[in-house]
Design an enzyme around this catalytic site. Structure first.
Site, mmCIF file in Angstrom:
data_model
loop_
_atom_site.group_PDB
_atom_site.id
_atom_site.type_symbol
_atom_site.label_atom_id
_atom_site.label_comp_id
_atom_site.label_asym_id
_atom_site.label_seq_id
_atom_site.Cartn_x
_atom_site.Cartn_y
_atom_site.Cartn_z
ATOM 1 N N HIS A 360 -14.258 25.141 19.002
ATOM 2 C CA HIS A 360 -14.862 24.609 20.216
ATOM 3 C C HIS A 360 -14.530 23.129 20.401
ATOM 4 C CE1 HIS A 360 -18.825 24.907 22.670
ATOM 5 N NE2 HIS A 360 -17.805 24.512 23.375
ATOM 6 N N GLU A 601 -2.216 41.219 21.792
ATOM 7 C CA GLU A 601 -2.339 40.231 20.713
ATOM 8 C C GLU A 601 -2.378 40.848 19.319
ATOM 9 O OE1 GLU A 601 -5.594 37.581 21.644
ATOM 10 O OE2 GLU A 601 -6.863 39.188 22.363
ATOM 11 N N ASP A 625 -3.181 34.998 18.415
ATOM 12 C CA ASP A 625 -3.529 36.114 17.533
ATOM 13 C C ASP A 625 -2.318 36.959 17.202
ATOM 14 O OD1 ASP A 625 -6.251 36.034 16.774
ATOM 15 O OD2 ASP A 625 -6.780 36.294 18.882
ATOM 16 N N CYS A 672 -0.576 33.459 27.304
ATOM 17 C CA CYS A 672 -1.652 32.466 27.396
ATOM 18 C C CYS A 672 -2.039 31.873 26.046
ATOM 19 C CB CYS A 672 -2.878 33.058 28.085
ATOM 20 S SG CYS A 672 -3.595 34.435 27.187
HETATM 21 C C1 PEP Z 1 -4.603 34.153 21.806
HETATM 22 O O1 PEP Z 1 -4.969 34.819 20.829
HETATM 23 O O2 PEP Z 1 -3.440 33.748 21.964
HETATM 24 C C2 PEP Z 1 -5.559 33.762 22.840
HETATM 25 C C3 PEP Z 1 -5.166 33.182 23.942
HETATM 26 O O3 PEP Z 1 -6.857 33.985 22.577
HETATM 27 P P1 PEP Z 1 -7.759 33.096 21.597
HETATM 28 O O4 PEP Z 1 -6.942 31.938 21.159
HETATM 29 O O5 PEP Z 1 -8.965 32.716 22.369
HETATM 30 O O6 PEP Z 1 -8.035 34.073 20.494
HETATM 31 MG MG MG Z 2 -6.889 35.867 20.906
#
Ligand code: PEP
Ligand code: MG
Length: 752
Positions: A360, A601, A625, A672
């Site tokens: 966070h 992911e 991930d 993303c």
């Molecule tokens: C990811 O896993 O790339 C993602 C965008 O989700 P987070 O980082 O929130 O797990």
């Molecule tokens: Mg993720």
């Protein structure tokens, strides 16, 4: 043996600094395997010589002074062979050479064991005895176990720069961590140690001893009063013997006992908090080593008393923190609240010993554009407070007390960065388009309402990932439907008509809700993301109802499903979303069915990407991930951070495959994860024909700059070239060269 080992490890962990820890080890080794001498040599990485750091059974004063070359003596041989050397009479060995200053010529039996960390020899531990004899396998195994434990400690101390060196004048202390937020910050270290945590209190020198003693006495009085009133409060509910405990507490707090010892230490120039820590640690360690459970408990009581006194001391100290103009906030773990305590405009960078790039606090730091390093494990070993430090957020390296030449170099880079940012501001209104006409919409990742303006200012064309767990984390219970609707509406309205992709709740793994604890031995392979929300349709339905309701009249909502591993999860989630939509329509709201996307992911989703694409409107690759699961590398573990690399050929193959199958189904595909904000990776993502990229607002202008200064044809050539390479480091170097050649070196250069 296990008990003995555990006790040694406990003692080592409680040591104040690495030399003390190593001294404990050599002493205990002598006791346990009945040898007369034990020594630890550590390899100095710069001079490539072994330095004697700690010894028992050698002449006094030799530690830190003796050093030997890589091929010198039996120590050198152990390092070269990378395996234990067990010799009955060392004096007969051809490699034997003794150092008269140690007085070791009387020893015959020799057992040397290498200390190896992540395939690198860091040092050698040696046990010696006057009587010629071969060590037995249990003794050898014992030393091997000790060395395995020591390796982490020495690696940490080395990266913290707290081991004696041969070239101390030319080396600045370097602490290695993980790059959290890109950028360079030069400033003054301010330690944010956790409140009322004795072990986290740093040592600090003071000048006004009387004032410090007065502070301590004041804290002692307050703690005494607190315990007294606690005792009185509980007097009616406790049996007499338990009440006696409070009396014992009060006696410990007496000026004559614990208090007197703390004051003696303060008089040596140590501040009150550090003195208290040392006294409590020393006494509680004594009790905690007892076999008797009752006595061990007294150790815990002592720590409790210590924490109480400490909290009063800290309440006083807290009011006095002076933040310098360019504060680099450092701590074991930082919290958003701690960040907020620094007055506006003074914070320049962050460094944490623990934590992950997706915590966070790092998400907030990224939104604020604060260069950040996480996982700087050697941090707290070292007294950094008030020192000049350089945060290299590109490579996750912290420099403490830098030499003038290094400081000059980084100041130049900092100035270059400022210049770059000024140039980037002008890009807000222009599209992300290559010179040969490839246009890639750039979206932002966000989780905070506070991000909205920054994202719009950066020229975001929409939101590619709204991490809905962030507002959930900031509460002390699940937010209700209306509460969520208001938050979502604000985001949808601010961006309309641009698309906003809201991800359904993605908790579990390292993202915990304080009011929904999940205790699992292996959380990243456990109950997380869609698995939780499908098991709790009541939570899922409330959330998607709030999203769809919030989009009324705007119709720019897209819903995205995290952690998909099975096709049926997509089908089940879609059914729930359709139900929520239908319910809202039945209740009279004029709402549209949103577009639905699935995140790719995990490897199973890569292999099923085509069938998943048939079920949804778009795919979005969560590379953070995906990298961790494809490469089996924990994304938060600094020990394997060097293996976590998006430019690994397997990751690149997976990305390419997903784009191709999504396009074969006529579906859009986005990325993303953090890769989308990394200028080096962006070259390849362009060439792979991703339809959009989503990243933090702070990264967006840089990525736009890369796209506008590159061509699709050059990117395609580079993709073909790197697909033939096998080493991620070579791939990265090749792409960085290409950025340099295109005049974009400033984006990746810092710290080289
Ligand atoms: C990811 O896993 O790339 C993602 C965008 O989700 P987070 O980082 O929130 O797990
Ligand atoms: Mg993720």
């Amino acid at each position: 043996m296990l008990k003995v080992l555990q006790r040694i490890i406990q003692e080592v962990n409680a040591a104040h600094h690495v030399q003390e820890a190593l001294q404990i080890v050599v002493t205990r080794v002598c006791e346990v395997i009945h040898v007369e001498a034990c020594s630890v040599f550590v390899l100095d990485p710069i001079s490539q010589r072994y330095i004697l750091i700690a010894s028992k059974g050698f002449s006094e004063g030799v530690d830190g002074k003796l050093n030997l070359g890589l091929d010198q003596g039996l120590v050198g041989l152990v390092g070269q062979k990378e395996e234990p050397l067990n010799i009955t009479d060392a004096s007969l060995h051809p490699n034997y050479c003794y150092f008269p200053q140690t007085g070791e010529e009387k020893y015959r039996a020799f057992l040397g064991v290498p200390i190896i960390h992540q395939r690198r020899v860091l040092g050698v531990l040696v046990a010696q005895q006057t009587k010629a004899r071969a060590f037995d396998s249990a003794e050898e195994a014992f030393l091997v176990t000790i060395c395995a434990q020591l390796s982490g400690l020495i690696a940490q101390a080395q990266s913290a720069g707290v081991l004696p060196r041969l070239d101390a004048h030319t080396f600045e202390h370097r602490v290695n961590g993980i790059a959290g937020v890109a950028g360079v910050a030069i400033g003054t270290a301010v330690m944010a140690y956790p409140l009322a945590e004795l072990d986290a209190v740093p040592d600090r020198k003071i000048h006004d001893i009387d004032e410090e003693i007065a502070l301590f006495n004041k804290a002692l009085v307050s703690a005494r009063e607190e315990i007294k009133s606690l005792g009185e409060h509980l007097a009616h509910h406790l049996p007499v013997e338990e009440q006696a405990l409070f009396d014992a507490y009060l006696r410990i707090l007496d000026n004559e006992s614990l208090g007197a010892e703390v004051i003696t230490l303060i008089k040596t120039g140590q501040w009150a908090q550090g003195s208290l820590k040392q006294v409590i640690q020393q006494h509680s360690r004594f009790y905690e080593e007892m076999d008797d459970e009752y006595l061990r408990e007294r150790g815990a009581d002592l720590r409790d008393i210590g924490r109480r006194v400490l909290s009063y001391l800290q309440a006083d100290a807290r009011e006095k923190i002076v933040y310098p103009p360019k504060t680099i906030l450092m701590g074991d773990e930082l919290t958003p609240a701690r960040l907020a305590e620094v007055p506006q405009g003074l914070l320049a960078g962050l460094v944490t010993a623990k934590g992950s790039i997706n915590s966070h606090v790092v998400i907030i730091a990224r939104a604020m554009g604060l260069p950040t390093i996480v996982g700087a494990e050697g941090l707290l070993l070292h007294d950094i407070e008030n020192k000049t430090v350089i945060v290299d957020g590109y490579h996750g390296v912290l420099y403490v007390d830098p030499t003038l030449s290094l400081l000059k170099e980084f100041k130049r880079l900092e100035a270059e960065e400022k210049e770059l940012s000024r140039g980037l501001e002008k890009l807000k209104e222009v599209p992300a388009e290559t010179a040969d006409g490839l246009r890639i919409p750039l979206y932002v990742n966000t989780g905070l309402v506070a991000d909205i303006q920054t994202s719009l200012n950066a020229g975001a064309e929409g939101v590619g990932l709204y991490r809905t767990e962030v507002p959930f984390m900031a509460r002390d219970r699940f937010p209700g439907e209306e509460e969520q609707r208001v938050i979502y509406r604000q985001l949808l309205e601010s961006f309309a008509p641009r698309p906003v992709t809201m991800r359904t709740l993605d908790v579990g793994g390292d993202k915990e809700l304080p009011y929904f604890p999940i205790d699992e031995p292996n959380p990243f392979l456990g109950w997380r993301g869609i698995r939780i929300t499908l098991d709790h349709p009541e939570i899922f339905l409330v959330q998607v109802r709030a999203m769809i309701h919030a989009s009324q009249g705007l119709n720019n909502l897209q819903i995205m499903l995290p952690m998909i591993t099975n096709l049926h999860e997509v089908i089940d989630a879609k059914a729930l979303i359709a139900r929520a939509h239908q319910e809202l329509c039945d209740e009279g709201f004029l709402v549209h069915m949103p577009r639905i996307g699935a995140m790719i992911e995990v490897p199973s989703a890569v292999y099923q990407a085509q069938r998943i694409a048939q079920q949804v409107d778009f795919l979005s690759i969560g590379s953070n991930d995906l990298i961790q699961y494809l490469l089996a590398v924990d994304r938060n573990n600094s020990r394997v951070a060097g293996l976590y690399e998006g430019l690994h050929p397997a990751v690149l193959q997976a990305l390419l495959h997903v784009v191709q199958v999504a396009h074969a189904e006529g579906k859009l595909v986005s990325l993303c994860g953090e890769m989308a904000g990394d200028p080096t990776c962006v070259i390849l993502l362009m060439a792979m024909h991703f339809d959009s990229l989503s990243m933090s607002a702070a990264s967006l202008p840089r990525v736009k700059w890369v796209i506008r200064n590159f061509t699709l044809s050059r990117a395609t050539e580079l993709l073909e070239e790197v697909m033939q390479m096998h080493h991620p480091k070579m791939i990265r170097a090749h792409l960085e060269n290409a950025l340099e050649e295109s005049g974009l070196g400033g984006l990746v250069r810092a710290g080289r």
